[in-house]
Design a protein around this motif. Sequence first.
Motif, mmCIF file in Angstrom:
data_model
loop_
_atom_site.group_PDB
_atom_site.id
_atom_site.type_symbol
_atom_site.label_atom_id
_atom_site.label_comp_id
_atom_site.label_asym_id
_atom_site.label_seq_id
_atom_site.Cartn_x
_atom_site.Cartn_y
_atom_site.Cartn_z
ATOM 1 N N VAL A 89 6.896 8.645 11.587
ATOM 2 C CA VAL A 89 7.062 9.116 10.201
ATOM 3 C C VAL A 89 5.851 8.827 9.326
ATOM 4 C CG1 VAL A 89 9.556 8.764 10.400
ATOM 5 C CG2 VAL A 89 8.160 6.998 9.350
ATOM 6 N N GLY A 90 4.864 8.101 9.832
ATOM 7 C CA GLY A 90 3.683 7.761 9.043
ATOM 8 C C GLY A 90 3.696 6.294 8.639
ATOM 9 N N LYS A 92 2.073 4.558 6.191
ATOM 10 C CA LYS A 92 2.234 4.245 4.771
ATOM 11 C C LYS A 92 3.682 4.349 4.354
ATOM 12 C CE LYS A 92 0.751 5.617 0.116
ATOM 13 N NZ LYS A 92 -0.179 6.459 -0.680
ATOM 14 N N ARG A 93 4.353 5.397 4.796
ATOM 15 C CA ARG A 93 5.760 5.589 4.442
ATOM 16 C C ARG A 93 6.616 4.450 4.985
ATOM 17 N NH1 ARG A 93 8.147 11.325 5.871
ATOM 18 N NH2 ARG A 93 6.539 11.827 4.334
ATOM 19 N N MET A 94 6.369 4.050 6.236
ATOM 20 C CA MET A 94 7.163 2.968 6.815
ATOM 21 C C MET A 94 6.859 1.635 6.139
ATOM 22 S SD MET A 94 9.495 3.791 8.852
ATOM 23 C CE MET A 94 9.870 2.081 9.214
ATOM 24 N N LEU A 96 6.082 1.214 2.985
ATOM 25 C CA LEU A 96 6.789 1.235 1.713
ATOM 26 C C LEU A 96 8.292 1.058 1.904
ATOM 27 C CD1 LEU A 96 4.816 4.084 -0.079
ATOM 28 C CD2 LEU A 96 5.027 1.723 -0.873
ATOM 29 N N ILE A 97 8.840 1.690 2.927
ATOM 30 C CA ILE A 97 10.273 1.519 3.220
ATOM 31 C C ILE A 97 10.563 0.059 3.550
ATOM 32 C CG2 ILE A 97 12.106 2.072 4.880
ATOM 33 C CD1 ILE A 97 10.886 4.895 5.074
ATOM 34 N N GLN A 135 2.886 -2.075 10.585
ATOM 35 C CA GLN A 135 2.054 -0.982 10.073
ATOM 36 C C GLN A 135 0.662 -1.469 9.665
ATOM 37 O OE1 GLN A 135 3.821 1.466 10.851
ATOM 38 N NE2 GLN A 135 5.736 0.294 10.888
ATOM 39 N N ILE A 199 1.409 2.382 -3.111
ATOM 40 C CA ILE A 199 1.427 3.818 -3.413
ATOM 41 C C ILE A 199 0.039 4.297 -3.820
ATOM 42 C CG2 ILE A 199 2.336 5.558 -5.001
ATOM 43 C CD1 ILE A 199 4.935 3.895 -5.094
ATOM 44 N N SER A 204 -2.701 7.746 3.202
ATOM 45 C CA SER A 204 -1.614 8.506 3.811
ATOM 46 C C SER A 204 -2.001 8.845 5.243
ATOM 47 C CB SER A 204 -1.356 9.796 3.021
ATOM 48 O OG SER A 204 -0.942 9.492 1.708
#
Length: 469
Positions: A89-90, A92-94, A96-97, A135, A199, A204
């Motif tokens: 899923v990427g 950066k996204r993981m 942040l999650i 990550q 963010i 990304s």
Amino acid sequence: MTALDIRPAEVTETPEVEAPAYRWRWAALGVILAGSVMELLDATVTHIAGPTMRADLGGGNSLIQWLGAAYILAMTAGLLIGGRLGDIVGRKRMFLIGLAGFTVGSLLCAIAVSPETIIGARIIQGLFGAAMIPQGMGLMKEMFRDKELTTAFGLFGPVLGLSAVGGPILAGALVSGPGWRMIFLINLPIGIAAAIAAIKFLPSTRPTGGVKLDIPGALLASLGTVLIVFPLIQGGEHGWPLWSFVMMAASVVVFALFVVYEKKRKSDQLIVPSLFRKPAFLSGLAVGAIYFAAFGGIFAVLGFYTQQGLGFSPLKAALTSVPSSVGMIVGMGIAQATVKYGRKVLLAGAVVMGLGSLAVVAIANPAVTPWQLAPALVFVGLGSGLIMGPFYNIVLAAVDPSETGSASGTLTAVQQIGNALGLAVLGTIFFTTKSGAITFGVAAAMIAVTFVVGLLLPKQAREDVEFTH
């Protein structure tokens, strides 16, 4: 022009231009370090805060162990798939999650009203921490080039080392002052600030196509770990009933099924099957499991022993642990400076750590003071640093370059499993015997086994691998 160069003379070669390094890479590194510090602090704060939390929330001595073990078990289970989810899923996204979930888990810890709610909140922290931490390495390799990458990796040691020293002191001060809930509430402003910075500054990344999760493998590995840790913690409080031994035996069966499953799976395995055919790597797993069990157990029991055995306040107990943390930082520094000696450094560390543990056994008595414990604890920390410093690269010397990623992930999982086992075994021994001397004696025996099994490791470390955790 050589005889083999058949290009037309008028055609000139355009040199390849390396893509520029990511603009915000150093700010992004700060975000990654902030997440790692949050995770490290919350992995260890309950060693100091545990007795006070139990007195406030109720529950038996097993609650003090579960405050750490629940977090570690959840972290272990999540690490097995956290890195792979970043590919899917990427990163950066993981990240942040994971950061958001970890912060929410911290809030749930702070408002817990019972043993069940605090353990549940610790599990949430562990799971989301496992989504966040893997990550960092992937993001760093994308952002930095060559020597800068080495510098970035090198910053982890001092930052995490200072956290190891400052974490217990901070926990002790907060528990003795505003109360134990503040050790979790402090994560809220840090987590929110880190999320805003993430963010803005994290790059990304595109998901990697064709990657799938090995969910059955992750479930088998997690089940096997729970089946051995749960009875070790709960069995003592219930007089070691039959079910505790049945569960431990079942864990062996489940781990055997995991190995068989991974060997038969054709792709996307959690562990590359060829690693199971490398005796030196398997020896490394054994060394890691035993050493990290001793390491995790010693530093957890030290907090229990100084408070419940010696009657120290949380802050005094935290300050008592500082010599071991300082010793560990020095040991890791020495290990980096003596990397050419490879396995000899690790074995020397086992000797030093074992002697330090035996010194604690010799001086442990109801009237012992922090100053009397300090020299022995310096040796314990120094030895642990000498072991941990070269451990990963020595074990990775036994694997092929194509297996390094899987091997690194496996070693990280073994580290977490070892920590959970050490907390369970040494914690249970301490709460059963009420003796710091007996507990540290068992730890010394575990370190002696680490030395013996360590003789099977490769003699030299790999120099082409960067590994951090």
